[in-house]
Design an enzyme around this catalytic site. Structure first.
Site, PDB file in Angstrom:
ATOM      1  NE  ARG A 170       4.629 -36.734 -40.165  1.00 31.88           N
ATOM      2  CZ  ARG A 170       3.887 -35.654 -40.162  1.00 31.88           C
ATOM      3  NH1 ARG A 170       2.577 -35.764 -40.044  1.00 31.88           N
ATOM      4  NH2 ARG A 170       4.435 -34.481 -40.261  1.00 31.88           N
TER       5      ARG A 170
ATOM      6  NE  ARG B 221       4.837 -33.982 -43.816  1.00 35.23           N
ATOM      7  CZ  ARG B 221       3.786 -33.429 -43.254  1.00 35.23           C
ATOM      8  NH1 ARG B 221       2.695 -34.142 -43.047  1.00 35.23           N
ATOM      9  NH2 ARG B 221       3.807 -32.169 -42.891  1.00 35.23           N
TER      10      ARG B 221
ATOM     11  CE  LYS C  17      -3.285 -30.407 -38.796  1.00 28.61           C
ATOM     12  NZ  LYS C  17      -2.045 -30.424 -37.994  1.00 28.61           N
TER      13      LYS C  17
ATOM     14  NE  ARG D  81      -1.041 -25.167 -42.064  1.00 29.28           N
ATOM     15  CZ  ARG D  81      -1.139 -26.487 -42.187  1.00 29.28           C
ATOM     16  NH1 ARG D  81      -2.155 -27.022 -42.799  1.00 29.28           N
ATOM     17  NH2 ARG D  81      -0.206 -27.249 -41.682  1.00 29.28           N
TER      18      ARG D  81
ATOM     19  NE  ARG E  65       5.371 -29.110 -40.353  1.00 35.27           N
ATOM     20  CZ  ARG E  65       5.638 -30.390 -40.089  1.00 35.27           C
ATOM     21  NH1 ARG E  65       6.890 -30.825 -40.135  1.00 35.27           N
ATOM     22  NH2 ARG E  65       4.681 -31.221 -39.790  1.00 35.27           N
TER      23      ARG E  65
HETATM   24  P1  AP5 Z   1      -0.226 -36.833 -37.825  1.00 32.59           P
HETATM   25  O1  AP5 Z   1      -1.581 -37.446 -37.681  1.00 32.59           O
HETATM   26  O2  AP5 Z   1       0.463 -37.008 -39.126  1.00 32.59           O
HETATM   27  O3  AP5 Z   1      -0.284 -35.285 -37.388  1.00 32.59           O
HETATM   28  P2  AP5 Z   1      -0.866 -34.011 -38.091  1.00 32.59           P
HETATM   29  O4  AP5 Z   1      -1.583 -33.216 -37.070  1.00 32.59           O
HETATM   30  O5  AP5 Z   1      -1.643 -34.389 -39.320  1.00 32.59           O
HETATM   31  O6  AP5 Z   1       0.474 -33.285 -38.428  1.00 32.59           O
HETATM   32  P3  AP5 Z   1       1.080 -32.717 -39.786  1.00 32.59           P
HETATM   33  O7  AP5 Z   1       2.551 -32.626 -39.565  1.00 32.59           O
HETATM   34  O8  AP5 Z   1       0.634 -33.533 -40.970  1.00 32.59           O
HETATM   35  O9  AP5 Z   1       0.440 -31.345 -39.832  1.00 32.59           O
HETATM   36  P4  AP5 Z   1       0.979 -30.124 -40.510  1.00 32.59           P
HETATM   37  O10 AP5 Z   1      -0.137 -29.216 -40.222  1.00 32.59           O
HETATM   38  O11 AP5 Z   1       2.324 -29.679 -40.116  1.00 32.59           O
HETATM   39  O12 AP5 Z   1       1.198 -30.619 -42.038  1.00 32.59           O
HETATM   40  P5  AP5 Z   1       0.295 -30.525 -43.363  1.00 32.59           P
HETATM   41  O13 AP5 Z   1       0.549 -31.751 -44.138  1.00 32.59           O
HETATM   42  O14 AP5 Z   1      -1.089 -30.126 -43.053  1.00 32.59           O
HETATM   43  O15 AP5 Z   1       0.680 -37.401 -36.650  1.00 32.59           O
HETATM   44  C1  AP5 Z   1       2.023 -36.999 -36.486  1.00 32.59           C
HETATM   45  C2  AP5 Z   1       2.834 -38.159 -35.870  1.00 32.59           C
HETATM   46  O16 AP5 Z   1       2.345 -38.455 -34.562  1.00 32.59           O
HETATM   47  C3  AP5 Z   1       2.754 -39.487 -36.637  1.00 32.59           C
HETATM   48  O17 AP5 Z   1       3.985 -40.143 -36.557  1.00 32.59           O
HETATM   49  C4  AP5 Z   1       1.669 -40.276 -35.903  1.00 32.59           C
HETATM   50  O18 AP5 Z   1       1.834 -41.683 -36.038  1.00 32.59           O
HETATM   51  C5  AP5 Z   1       1.872 -39.793 -34.482  1.00 32.59           C
HETATM   52  N1  AP5 Z   1       0.608 -39.743 -33.710  1.00 32.59           N
HETATM   53  C6  AP5 Z   1      -0.575 -39.201 -34.123  1.00 32.59           C
HETATM   54  N2  AP5 Z   1      -1.511 -39.303 -33.156  1.00 32.59           N
HETATM   55  C7  AP5 Z   1      -0.885 -39.921 -32.099  1.00 32.59           C
HETATM   56  C8  AP5 Z   1      -1.322 -40.289 -30.791  1.00 32.59           C
HETATM   57  N3  AP5 Z   1      -2.583 -40.063 -30.373  1.00 32.59           N
HETATM   58  N4  AP5 Z   1      -0.424 -40.872 -29.971  1.00 32.59           N
HETATM   59  C9  AP5 Z   1       0.857 -41.122 -30.387  1.00 32.59           C
HETATM   60  N5  AP5 Z   1       1.329 -40.785 -31.617  1.00 32.59           N
HETATM   61  C10 AP5 Z   1       0.453 -40.192 -32.460  1.00 32.59           C
HETATM   62  O19 AP5 Z   1       0.975 -29.265 -44.103  1.00 32.59           O
HETATM   63  C11 AP5 Z   1       2.284 -29.320 -44.586  1.00 32.59           C
HETATM   64  C12 AP5 Z   1       2.662 -27.976 -45.215  1.00 32.59           C
HETATM   65  O20 AP5 Z   1       1.807 -27.705 -46.348  1.00 32.59           O
HETATM   66  C13 AP5 Z   1       2.507 -26.751 -44.324  1.00 32.59           C
HETATM   67  O21 AP5 Z   1       3.650 -26.538 -43.516  1.00 32.59           O
HETATM   68  C14 AP5 Z   1       2.326 -25.648 -45.376  1.00 32.59           C
HETATM   69  O22 AP5 Z   1       3.573 -25.295 -45.967  1.00 32.59           O
HETATM   70  C15 AP5 Z   1       1.475 -26.322 -46.436  1.00 32.59           C
HETATM   71  N6  AP5 Z   1       0.022 -26.166 -46.224  1.00 32.59           N
HETATM   72  C16 AP5 Z   1      -0.892 -27.176 -46.041  1.00 32.59           C
HETATM   73  N7  AP5 Z   1      -2.121 -26.667 -45.883  1.00 32.59           N
HETATM   74  C17 AP5 Z   1      -1.995 -25.321 -45.965  1.00 32.59           C
HETATM   75  C18 AP5 Z   1      -2.927 -24.241 -45.856  1.00 32.59           C
HETATM   76  N8  AP5 Z   1      -4.239 -24.476 -45.632  1.00 32.59           N
HETATM   77  N9  AP5 Z   1      -2.448 -22.972 -45.956  1.00 32.59           N
HETATM   78  C19 AP5 Z   1      -1.149 -22.733 -46.191  1.00 32.59           C
HETATM   79  N10 AP5 Z   1      -0.212 -23.701 -46.301  1.00 32.59           N
HETATM   80  C20 AP5 Z   1      -0.642 -24.996 -46.188  1.00 32.59           C
END
Ligand code: AP5
Ligand code: ZN
Length: 217
Positions: free
Chosen positions: A129, A162, A16, A91, A173
């Site tokens: 990552r 991270r 994402k 979410r 997660r």
């Molecule tokens: P990346 O693009 O970073 O993946 P992502 O889908 O953004 O994954 P996240 O881990 O950031 O999502 P998340 O939902 O767990 O975390 P968030 O920050 O939202 O890619 C991941 C890896 O894969 C990278 O190394 C990249 O290079 C690689 N990659 C990507 N695409 C690729 C491809 N096509 N091929 C090969 N490699 C690839 O949330 C963190 C925390 O915040 C949550 O756990 C929660 O505690 C809190 N939080 C955030 N939002 C909310 C909400 N709305 N409600 C409640 N809690 C929330």
């Protein structure tokens, strides 16, 4: 592209953040990552950060009321008038209903882009990552490594992992995604605004497909 509200949906590690960054650049619209907003709050030691830190490090969700307030404030800002990308919000069904209410008021149409990735790839992507603390570029030590070990290609900064990219937090997660977030796929499918894409491919190929789809949307 019309002035759309775009939501990127997908499991942790689906890409994402990677795709939202590229699409935001292509259309010149803000990329709003709720995870990033929370991580900055944790780093600054603000009240929000202190309240969210424990939940985030454990891989659990931060309460809906907190998240809804953050998003309402952010998308009410002037730079969102021509469209914006939400990455990591909504979410839960409660968050999705709240967003519907906000968008009804603003009259902005919604498109939801759902990145589908094989479960076995997610753990690999998250464990490897690394992010640049200076420019925000995301790498993967195994799948998308920087040219030089652990430093950013753009600015030479040392890459960081991270706090929630360890196996135990990742498992929590993924479980939170299955339980609370995956019902949003049906929620948006029923409303006819869901567009699913194959997220198992090269990041550039995915971005090109998304940009092409959104140009006509
Ligand atoms: P990346 O693009 O970073 O993946 P992502 O889908 O953004 O994954 P996240 O881990 O950031 O999502 P998340 O939902 O767990 O975390 P968030 O920050 O939202 O890619 C991941 C890896 O894969 C990278 O190394 C990249 O290079 C690689 N990659 C990507 N695409 C690729 C491809 N096509 N091929 C090969 N490699 C690839 O949330 C963190 C925390 O915040 C949550 O756990 C929660 O505690 C809190 N939080 C955030 N939002 C909310 C909400 N709305 N409600 C409640 N809690 C929330
Ligand atoms: Zn950098």
């Amino acid at each position: 592209m019309k002035s759309h509200a775009l939501v990127f949906l997908g499991a942790p590690g689906a890409g994402k953040g990677t795709q939202a960054h590229k699409v935001a650049e292509a259309f010149g619209i803000p990329h709003i990552s709720t995870g990033e907003i929370l991580r900055q709050a944790v780093a600054s030691g603000s009240a929000l950060g202190q309240a969210a830190k424990e939940k985030m490090e454990a891989g659990e969700l931060v309460p809906d009321e907190v998240m809804c307030r953050i998003v309402a404030d952010r998308i009410g800002q002037a730079d969102c008038a021509k469209g914006f990308i939400l990455d990591g919000f909504p979410r839960t069904v409660a968050q999705a209903r709240f967003l519907d209410g906000l968008l009804d008021q603003g009259g902005q149409p919604l498109q939801v882009l759902n990145l589908q990735v094989k479960p076995e790839l997610l753990m690999k992507r998250l464990r490897g990552r690394r992010t640049c603390p200076v420019c925000g570029t995301t790498y993967n030590l195994e799948l998308n490594p920087p040219a030089r070990n652990s430093v950013c290609d753009r600015d030479g900064a040392r890459l960081i992992a991270r706090a929630d990219d360890n196996e135990e937090a990742i498992r929590h997660r993924l479980a939170a995604y299955e339980r609370d977030t995956s019902p949003l796929i049906d929620y948006y499918k029923r409303r006819g605004v869901l567009h699913s894409v194959d997220g198992n491919r090269d990041p550039e190929a995915i971005a090109q497909e998304l940009v092409r789809f959104l140009r006509d949307a």
